[in-house]
Design an enzyme around this catalytic site. Sequence first.
Site, PDB file in Angstrom:
ATOM      1  N   SER A 221      12.867 -23.661  29.453  1.00 34.80           N
ATOM      2  CA  SER A 221      11.778 -23.418  28.527  1.00 34.80           C
ATOM      3  C   SER A 221      10.672 -22.586  29.171  1.00 34.80           C
ATOM      4  O   SER A 221      10.926 -21.467  29.602  1.00 34.80           O
ATOM      5  CB  SER A 221      11.252 -24.744  27.994  1.00 34.80           C
ATOM      6  OG  SER A 221      10.480 -24.520  26.849  1.00 34.80           O
ATOM      7  N   ASP A 441      17.943 -24.052  18.719  1.00 34.05           N
ATOM      8  CA  ASP A 441      16.789 -24.486  19.524  1.00 34.05           C
ATOM      9  C   ASP A 441      15.507 -24.387  18.708  1.00 34.05           C
ATOM     10  O   ASP A 441      15.153 -23.314  18.231  1.00 34.05           O
ATOM     11  CB  ASP A 441      16.684 -23.608  20.774  1.00 34.05           C
ATOM     12  CG  ASP A 441      15.798 -24.212  21.846  1.00 34.05           C
ATOM     13  OD1 ASP A 441      14.716 -24.732  21.507  1.00 34.05           O
ATOM     14  OD2 ASP A 441      16.183 -24.163  23.025  1.00 34.05           O
ATOM     15  N   HIS A 471      16.928 -28.594  22.172  1.00 32.17           N
ATOM     16  CA  HIS A 471      16.231 -27.654  23.044  1.00 32.17           C
ATOM     17  C   HIS A 471      17.011 -27.459  24.340  1.00 32.17           C
ATOM     18  O   HIS A 471      17.318 -28.416  25.045  1.00 32.17           O
ATOM     19  CB  HIS A 471      14.835 -28.182  23.347  1.00 32.17           C
ATOM     20  CG  HIS A 471      14.004 -27.250  24.173  1.00 32.17           C
ATOM     21  ND1 HIS A 471      13.947 -25.898  23.950  1.00 32.17           N
ATOM     22  CD2 HIS A 471      13.194 -27.492  25.226  1.00 32.17           C
ATOM     23  CE1 HIS A 471      13.136 -25.341  24.824  1.00 32.17           C
ATOM     24  NE2 HIS A 471      12.676 -26.287  25.607  1.00 32.17           N
TER      25      HIS A 471
END
Length: 502
Positions: A221, A441, A471
């Site tokens: 991320s 996602d 995610h």
Amino acid sequence: MSRPLRLGALSTALLLAVLAAGCGGGGGRPDTSAHQKLNWSSCPAPSPDQDAAATKAPGGQWECATLHAPLDYRKPHGRTIGIAMIRAKATDRRHRIGSLIFNFGGPGGSGVATLPALANSYKQLRTRYDLVSFDPRGVGRSSGVRCLGDRQLDAYYAADSTPDNKAEVQSQLRRVKTYAAACEKNSGPILPYVGTTNAARDMDLMRGVLGDKKMHYFGVSYGTELGGVYAHLFPKKVGRALFDGVVDPMQTPEQGALAQAKGFQRALSDYLKACTKSTVSSCPTQPRIRTLLKRLDSRPVRGYGGRKLTESLADGGIAQSLYSRDYWQYLTQGIAGAQQGDGRILLALGDALNGRGPDGHYSTLQSALTAITCADFKQRYTVADIERKLPTFRKVSPVFGDMMAWGLTQCTDWPVRGAWTTPDVSAKGAAPILVVGNTGDPATPYEGAGRMAKELGPGVGVELTYKGEGHGAYDGGNACVRKTVNAYLLQGKVPEKGKVCG
């Protein structure tokens, strides 16, 4: 609520690990060069600032140390900051490649807490790598940013973050201004230095101190943005690097928030479809979710510990549940409970998003997220800006649009100027970097992976697509993704261009 979904980046780690807090570097003058010696020792027990998930020290396989870095890299002999680190040594020392440095996202996530909690996922990687992570500057044990006290934060996160009239707008602005002033009062000296560029320089110092010629890296991320900035600054130092759950480096905060609103709406739709096809009898619908949120705006329901579930906390709890398919059952139960006046499940999910432990103590997760975001980005959005954009946000997401749009006020009164409009991640001359995008996602929508791969440059960004939910991809349970990533990190096998794992 301050752009929560940049931190959503932590995925399952948000509920499994702490996102720590604590003490950090100081004003001494220890050696800050790559020749410094790390004093590895047993890791301490979690401090009161750590989440209940980290209830004990990581155990004998883990060692902790403090890296000393310049607070301001322009003044290498000035003040210093301590960067908390953790590692577990490779099990096959004979075939050891080096260190594999993890950043789990946020910004604001504690690697010192998260890596041991998720280490079982990385057993195969540990055969040839020392697994290493750290608390970036401003996070957890590395001079974690502190703003409001716990009781004040309870009120702050419970308050209406989707104002419907002028009075509520003014109340929102006052809260944001008070929060920023508290951050300056309690953490002012480090706020100018917590940006991503300094964190990338810390990682290169870390690489040198660990004795690695190349940076081997696993970024999740926001960790992909950090990895991209590192690759831009130090392209010749890039070894084997994985970007998973990829941030779009071309997006401004407004564009990123809009993409996240769309991504979470898409994930919510996928959840609703899957629930309808299951044997569950209490599946919600989007109209019922919107009705529930509207009702909570004026009539919160009971939660736990004397607290109530408000619209803002419920909105955050719903978003948190979409980070992983494993949470979908709790979303079903949480919505059903809230409709009957029991907000405990959604409140627990909202607390996880905000870094609140069961003991009522908040980690530095959200405060560091805000500090790093505002140190990075120059944009400062006004009420007029947001009101112009609201129709677009509402169109892409009837459930999350308002929350995402008003979250753009988080930097409006911030005391530190931002560094860039968007980060530069071009890395000409770097070794191939594996960029993995997940089509389902919510927090870092799939399109960002392609843009990251393109911006890294020809021959550098190599995209792998995972057709999944939740995610990130590596921990998504897909054998193809794991096999491809492990072959790259452990054997240096770069997958063919355009590979897809379903």
